[in-house]
Structure formats: C-alpha cells, structure tokens
Design a protein around this motif. Sequence first.
Motif, PDB file in Angstrom:
ATOM      1  N   TRP A   4      -1.758   3.998   5.209  1.00  0.00           N
ATOM      2  CA  TRP A   4      -1.682   5.177   6.078  1.00  0.00           C
ATOM      3  C   TRP A   4      -2.042   4.754   7.495  1.00  0.00           C
ATOM      4  CZ3 TRP A   4      -5.542   7.847   8.874  1.00  0.00           C
ATOM      5  CH2 TRP A   4      -5.149   9.102   9.390  1.00  0.00           C
ATOM      6  N   SER A   5      -1.108   4.930   8.416  1.00  0.00           N
ATOM      7  CA  SER A   5      -1.322   4.549   9.803  1.00  0.00           C
ATOM      8  C   SER A   5      -2.040   5.682  10.527  1.00  0.00           C
ATOM      9  CB  SER A   5       0.014   4.244  10.495  1.00  0.00           C
ATOM     10  OG  SER A   5      -0.200   4.025  11.870  1.00  0.00           O
ATOM     11  N   ALA A   6      -3.201   5.359  11.117  1.00  0.00           N
ATOM     12  CA  ALA A   6      -3.962   6.382  11.841  1.00  0.00           C
ATOM     13  C   ALA A   6      -3.342   6.711  13.188  1.00  0.00           C
ATOM     14  CB  ALA A   6      -5.402   5.905  12.046  1.00  0.00           C
ATOM     15  N   SER A   7      -2.416   5.885  13.666  1.00  0.00           N
ATOM     16  CA  SER A   7      -1.803   6.140  14.975  1.00  0.00           C
ATOM     17  C   SER A   7      -0.677   7.158  14.894  1.00  0.00           C
ATOM     18  CB  SER A   7      -1.280   4.837  15.577  1.00  0.00           C
ATOM     19  OG  SER A   7      -0.345   4.235  14.695  1.00  0.00           O
ATOM     20  N   ASN A   8       0.042   7.192  13.758  1.00  0.00           N
ATOM     21  CA  ASN A   8       1.164   8.146  13.649  1.00  0.00           C
ATOM     22  C   ASN A   8       1.186   8.893  12.316  1.00  0.00           C
ATOM     23  OD1 ASN A   8       2.020   6.161  11.857  1.00  0.00           O
ATOM     24  ND2 ASN A   8       3.506   5.286  13.307  1.00  0.00           N
ATOM     25  N   SER A   9       0.169   8.701  11.472  1.00  0.00           N
ATOM     26  CA  SER A   9       0.051   9.364  10.164  1.00  0.00           C
ATOM     27  C   SER A   9       1.177   8.991   9.201  1.00  0.00           C
ATOM     28  CB  SER A   9      -0.005  10.895  10.330  1.00  0.00           C
ATOM     29  OG  SER A   9      -1.150  11.267  11.044  1.00  0.00           O
ATOM     30  N   LYS A  10       1.793   7.863   9.432  1.00  0.00           N
ATOM     31  CA  LYS A  10       2.880   7.422   8.557  1.00  0.00           C
ATOM     32  C   LYS A  10       2.299   6.779   7.301  1.00  0.00           C
ATOM     33  CE  LYS A  10       6.902   4.357   8.394  1.00  0.00           C
ATOM     34  NZ  LYS A  10       7.721   3.345   9.135  1.00  0.00           N
ATOM     35  N   VAL A  11       2.867   7.113   6.143  1.00  0.00           N
ATOM     36  CA  VAL A  11       2.431   6.576   4.858  1.00  0.00           C
ATOM     37  C   VAL A  11       3.483   5.607   4.340  1.00  0.00           C
ATOM     38  CG1 VAL A  11       1.762   7.116   2.496  1.00  0.00           C
ATOM     39  CG2 VAL A  11       1.103   8.651   4.351  1.00  0.00           C
ATOM     40  N   THR A  12       3.023   4.415   3.944  1.00  0.00           N
ATOM     41  CA  THR A  12       3.915   3.379   3.427  1.00  0.00           C
ATOM     42  C   THR A  12       3.400   2.918   2.067  1.00  0.00           C
ATOM     43  OG1 THR A  12       4.404   2.609   5.670  1.00  0.00           O
ATOM     44  CG2 THR A  12       4.935   1.114   3.856  1.00  0.00           C
ATOM     45  N   LYS A  13       4.316   2.829   1.109  1.00  0.00           N
ATOM     46  CA  LYS A  13       3.959   2.290  -0.195  1.00  0.00           C
ATOM     47  C   LYS A  13       4.121   0.783  -0.152  1.00  0.00           C
ATOM     48  CE  LYS A  13       5.094   2.671  -5.119  1.00  0.00           C
ATOM     49  NZ  LYS A  13       5.979   3.344  -6.120  1.00  0.00           N
ATOM     50  N   LEU A  14       2.977   0.070  -0.306  1.00  0.00           N
ATOM     51  CA  LEU A  14       3.014  -1.385  -0.187  1.00  0.00           C
ATOM     52  C   LEU A  14       3.488  -2.047  -1.463  1.00  0.00           C
ATOM     53  CD1 LEU A  14       2.299  -3.965   1.450  1.00  0.00           C
ATOM     54  CD2 LEU A  14       0.006  -3.829   0.436  1.00  0.00           C
ATOM     55  N   CYS A  15       2.940  -1.640  -2.618  1.00  0.00           N
ATOM     56  CA  CYS A  15       3.292  -2.323  -3.861  1.00  0.00           C
ATOM     57  C   CYS A  15       3.025  -1.429  -5.054  1.00  0.00           C
ATOM     58  CB  CYS A  15       2.516  -3.626  -4.008  1.00  0.00           C
ATOM     59  SG  CYS A  15       0.718  -3.418  -4.156  1.00  0.00           S
ATOM     60  N   ASP A  16       3.608  -1.813  -6.164  1.00  0.00           N
ATOM     61  CA  ASP A  16       3.390  -1.161  -7.451  1.00  0.00           C
ATOM     62  C   ASP A  16       3.218  -2.265  -8.481  1.00  0.00           C
ATOM     63  OD1 ASP A  16       3.316   0.301  -9.778  1.00  0.00           O
ATOM     64  OD2 ASP A  16       4.975   1.626  -9.221  1.00  0.00           O
ATOM     65  N   LYS A  72       5.736  -7.171   6.582  1.00  0.00           N
ATOM     66  CA  LYS A  72       6.996  -7.359   5.870  1.00  0.00           C
ATOM     67  C   LYS A  72       6.977  -6.719   4.488  1.00  0.00           C
ATOM     68  CE  LYS A  72       7.664 -11.854   8.117  1.00  0.00           C
ATOM     69  NZ  LYS A  72       7.859 -13.315   7.899  1.00  0.00           N
ATOM     70  N   CYS A  73       5.793  -6.156   4.089  1.00  0.00           N
ATOM     71  CA  CYS A  73       5.619  -5.605   2.738  1.00  0.00           C
ATOM     72  C   CYS A  73       6.033  -6.638   1.687  1.00  0.00           C
ATOM     73  CB  CYS A  73       6.434  -4.314   2.559  1.00  0.00           C
ATOM     74  SG  CYS A  73       5.763  -2.938   3.498  1.00  0.00           S
ATOM     75  N   LYS A  74       5.521  -7.849   1.855  1.00  0.00           N
ATOM     76  CA  LYS A  74       5.901  -8.962   0.993  1.00  0.00           C
ATOM     77  C   LYS A  74       4.656  -9.652   0.466  1.00  0.00           C
ATOM     78  CE  LYS A  74       8.497 -13.327   1.036  1.00  0.00           C
ATOM     79  NZ  LYS A  74       9.289 -14.283   1.858  1.00  0.00           N
ATOM     80  N   ARG A  75       4.664  -9.963  -0.823  1.00  0.00           N
ATOM     81  CA  ARG A  75       3.566 -10.702  -1.434  1.00  0.00           C
ATOM     82  C   ARG A  75       3.742 -12.185  -1.145  1.00  0.00           C
ATOM     83  NH1 ARG A  75       3.136 -10.120  -7.745  1.00  0.00           N
ATOM     84  NH2 ARG A  75       4.960 -11.497  -7.580  1.00  0.00           N
ATOM     85  N   ILE A  76       2.681 -12.810  -0.630  1.00  0.00           N
ATOM     86  CA  ILE A  76       2.780 -14.215  -0.261  1.00  0.00           C
ATOM     87  C   ILE A  76       1.983 -15.120  -1.186  1.00  0.00           C
ATOM     88  CG2 ILE A  76       3.203 -13.678   2.155  1.00  0.00           C
ATOM     89  CD1 ILE A  76       0.299 -14.338   2.742  1.00  0.00           C
ATOM     90  N   ARG A  77       1.095 -14.544  -2.004  1.00  0.00           N
ATOM     91  CA  ARG A  77       0.271 -15.404  -2.859  1.00  0.00           C
ATOM     92  C   ARG A  77      -0.303 -14.581  -4.015  1.00  0.00           C
ATOM     93  NH1 ARG A  77      -2.703 -20.247  -1.544  1.00  0.00           N
ATOM     94  NH2 ARG A  77      -3.125 -21.210  -3.580  1.00  0.00           N
ATOM     95  N   THR A  78      -0.355 -15.202  -5.191  1.00  0.00           N
ATOM     96  CA  THR A  78      -1.057 -14.642  -6.344  1.00  0.00           C
ATOM     97  C   THR A  78      -1.968 -15.720  -6.898  1.00  0.00           C
ATOM     98  OG1 THR A  78       0.758 -13.147  -6.900  1.00  0.00           O
ATOM     99  CG2 THR A  78      -0.851 -13.610  -8.622  1.00  0.00           C
ATOM    100  N   MET A  79      -3.249 -15.408  -7.008  1.00  0.00           N
ATOM    101  CA  MET A  79      -4.246 -16.397  -7.431  1.00  0.00           C
ATOM    102  C   MET A  79      -4.955 -15.901  -8.693  1.00  0.00           C
ATOM    103  SD  MET A  79      -5.728 -17.327  -3.637  1.00  0.00           S
ATOM    104  CE  MET A  79      -5.708 -15.605  -3.151  1.00  0.00           C
ATOM    105  N   ALA A  80      -4.956 -16.725  -9.695  1.00  0.00           N
ATOM    106  CA  ALA A  80      -5.624 -16.414 -10.950  1.00  0.00           C
ATOM    107  C   ALA A  80      -6.993 -17.075 -10.958  1.00  0.00           C
ATOM    108  CB  ALA A  80      -4.781 -16.874 -12.128  1.00  0.00           C
TER     109      ALA A  80
END
Length: 494
Positions: free
Chosen positions: A212-224, A259-267
């Motif tokens: 949620w952007s506090a500058s314009n109240s825009k909501v973006t779904k990053l991941c599921d 970019k709404c992109k996953r760059i790393r997954t660490m176990a």
Amino acid sequence: MDPQHRRKSGINLPASMSETSLRLEKFSPAKNLISPLKSMSPRTISNLSASPSKSTSTCSDRFIPCRSSSRLHTFGLIEKASPVNDGGSSGNEVYTRLLKSELFGTDFGFSDVSAGTSRVGSPMSPSRNMLRFKTEQPSSSSNSPFSPSILGPDSGISGDGMTPTKPPRKVPKTPHKVLDAPALQDDFYLNLVDWSSQNVLAVGLGTCVYLWSASNSKVTKLCDLGPNDSVCSVQWTREGSYISVGTNIGHVQVWDTTKCKRIRTMAGHGTRAGILAWSSRILASGSRDRNILLHDLRVQNDYISKLSGHKSEVCGLKWSFDDRELASGGNDNQLLVWNQHSHNPVLKLTEHTAAVKAIAWSPHQNCLLASGGGTADRCIRFWNTGNGNQLQKIDTGSQVCNLAWSKNVNEIVSTHGYSQNQIMLWKYPSMAKVATLTGHSLRVLYLAMSPDGQTIVTGAGDETLRFWNVFPSAKAPASIKESSLWSSMRSQIR
C-alpha cells in the motif's frame, strides 16, 4: 532665732535649723531652663562617655523583631469574613484594624469594607517584603500563609517567582485513517506489517503480500504463495527497494518490489520463519526450530551462519543501528545479544518471565536496548548491552507485543495485548506516560513506523490497520494536513 523672727520670714523651720543655714535664690526661667549638658564642661562630657562598662558591644537604638519566624498568624489576627455586626460591635472592628495596622503595617490584611471585599495578606508569605514602601496586593487569598499558591508549586498556575510548567504535547486519541485487512492473523509469533523508507506499507494477509503506497493509496498485490504455504513475516531492506518474506514452510524469499519479481529463495529452517531483520547487508531470520540464520544475498549459499542459543521459538530479532549487535528474543523468556565475531551470545538476559517478542534499540544512545515480555511478565526493561546491567523496569499491566523508539524525540511507543489492547506512548528516561490510545478490539500484535517518524500503524486480529499521528517532526511539531491520503474514511487494503 526667736519665734517672732520666724514668723516674719514666713517659714517654719525645725528647732535645730537656723534660717542662716538655708539659702534661697530667686527663680529665673530663662536662666534655669538651660540643658544640663550645656552647663557641663567638655571634660565632664568626655568623662561621662568614657565611663567604665562591662559590655563593649554596640547596640542599635531599637529592636526590630523578625516577623517571618514569629508565627503571628497563630494569634488569630488575620481578618476573617464575619457576618454584619450591629452598631455596638463596630468599635471592636475599628480597634482590630488599628491593632493590625500598628503590628503589620497599613497594607496588611486591610479590609475594604466599602467595596465589600477583603484582601488578606500574610507576613509569613515568601513573596511579601515587610520593609517595602509599597507592596502589590495578591489577586486571591491563600489558605496557608506559607504557600504562594493555593494549588501548590506543581500546579500550572504560576505565583511570584514561579515559571509556568510547559503543557504536555497533545496526541490525537483517534486514528486519522483505518484500513480493512481481511485475514490478518491473530498470532503473537508472526510479524506481518512493515513500512519501507520509500513510504510503502507491506502487509501479509493469508497466502499473499500486499503493498500500500502512502503517497497515492495505491494497493499492489506482490505475491501469492499458494494453498500449501502462508506468509509468516515481512521485512523491508533499509533502502526500501527489496522485501523479504518468511513463509510457513521455513523458506525466506526476497522480492524486487519495483518489478514485482522474486530474486531469491533461501532454505535452511525446518519450520515457519516468523521473524526477519535486515542490517545493511545481512538478513537474519528466526524460526520455530529455535535457530537464527544469517543470509547474505552476495553469497550463493542459503545462509552464511547459524546461531543456536534459544530453547524455544525465536519470536524477536533486531539489529543495532551500527550493525554491530543483534538482539534476539524467544519463547524461552530469554533475551540474547550476539555480535559478528562469535557464534555464541555475548549476553544472556533472563529476567523476563514470558516470551520476548518486543525488542527496540535506542537511536539516541549507544548500547541502550529495550525489551518487553508477554502476558506473564507485562514489563518493559531497559538494558545497557555494554555491561549487561538492567537500567530500568516498568510494569505496563498487560502483554507487551511491540516496541518502537522515535527517532525524532526520546520517546518510545509500545503496543499491548491481554488484557487492555492499548497503545502507550512513554517519555524516556522518566517513563512518564505521554498518551494511551485505544481502538483495537483484539491484541495489537503489529507495529510499524513511517519514514518521517511521525506516524505509526498498528494491526490487530480485529482485521484493521490504524494510523496514529503520535510523534512530532524532527524540527518542529507539525500537524498532518487533511487530504485524500489521510482521509478518515475507512478503506480496504485489498
């Protein structure tokens, strides 16, 4: 002398006294009214002044008593209001006023009968000077002759020689914005809300992460994360361009939010990663498996170090501002402090009697750490990590869920669960309460602060996020202007 001669002189003398032994001189007023000192010679006067005396101390010509210690008020001379007297007792009133005027001066306790008012002073008052030529009349009378103010020195009303106390800062008691957050979990060991330095709020709801952007109240779904996993923690990098996500299966993901992109997954964790903390380069993750893993994105391995010291789930993690120390809290009631040069904790603080989730380093003083305990503890404790000493302890009366230190003023905010669900603002080091905020109906489990340090957002199991303007700006207190951004209308985050 024969009797005949005595009758001629007109004086009856005793038989043993003759008239010749009695010499009478005529009275001359001008001659005999001369001062006795004038008739004395200078030698005689000097002899009188130099007469022998046992005391050589010099005394003044009169004695002036010190009225400040005479406690004259005990004699009942201060005028009291009395009912209207008849003509027979008017003389007593005149006598009383004359007596007070002679004892204390004309400006003490003088009643203005014609005006119908009585002005009562006190010689024992520290603001009155008995030797002043003219004194000011007090605006109101005092119940005690020893106190300059009827309300005492702690009152906001200033007396003679007193400076008025600074009024406390006003903190709004209601949130200026409320967001609906469906599926926001009521779990003490999760950390699902964080606010980035680029003014973007991240919230984990179920299997998804929303921005949620506090500058314009825009909501973006990053991941599921899908049906087989869920979000347990979120944490922004200090630059605010990347975000890490801890999952229920023990993975730690890093996303590029631009970019709404996953760059790393660490176990590395065997179960949920409920707490994350970024330093400048290192990401620390704590898990229910009781371990803390240190991750470096520049290294190919999933983690570069494992810290084992807790006997139960790790639920609190925070790096110091200089990145030299890492504080961790666990469900084993321990607060541990680690450094970069050892795999063992340098401090083990075991005074808490419940889980330690709330941890905050002071931005104003090095080696100052605050920690809060759970339901069985309810205390906020302050530590000097340089020597391990406990500096202060305060019982808040309810479960401590989060702590955050203001970077603008030396104050700290705490959020609470059982049993009052309140938000409390404290002034350090006095720990005086600045404000107590209420509004959530369930435990206030989540807390984050805006990049300007003025606003906090709190989340609870009642599925709401509430924004509170609690701290002043870094330069001067300023109120946030009403706009569509901070509208009090209720909004939904997804």
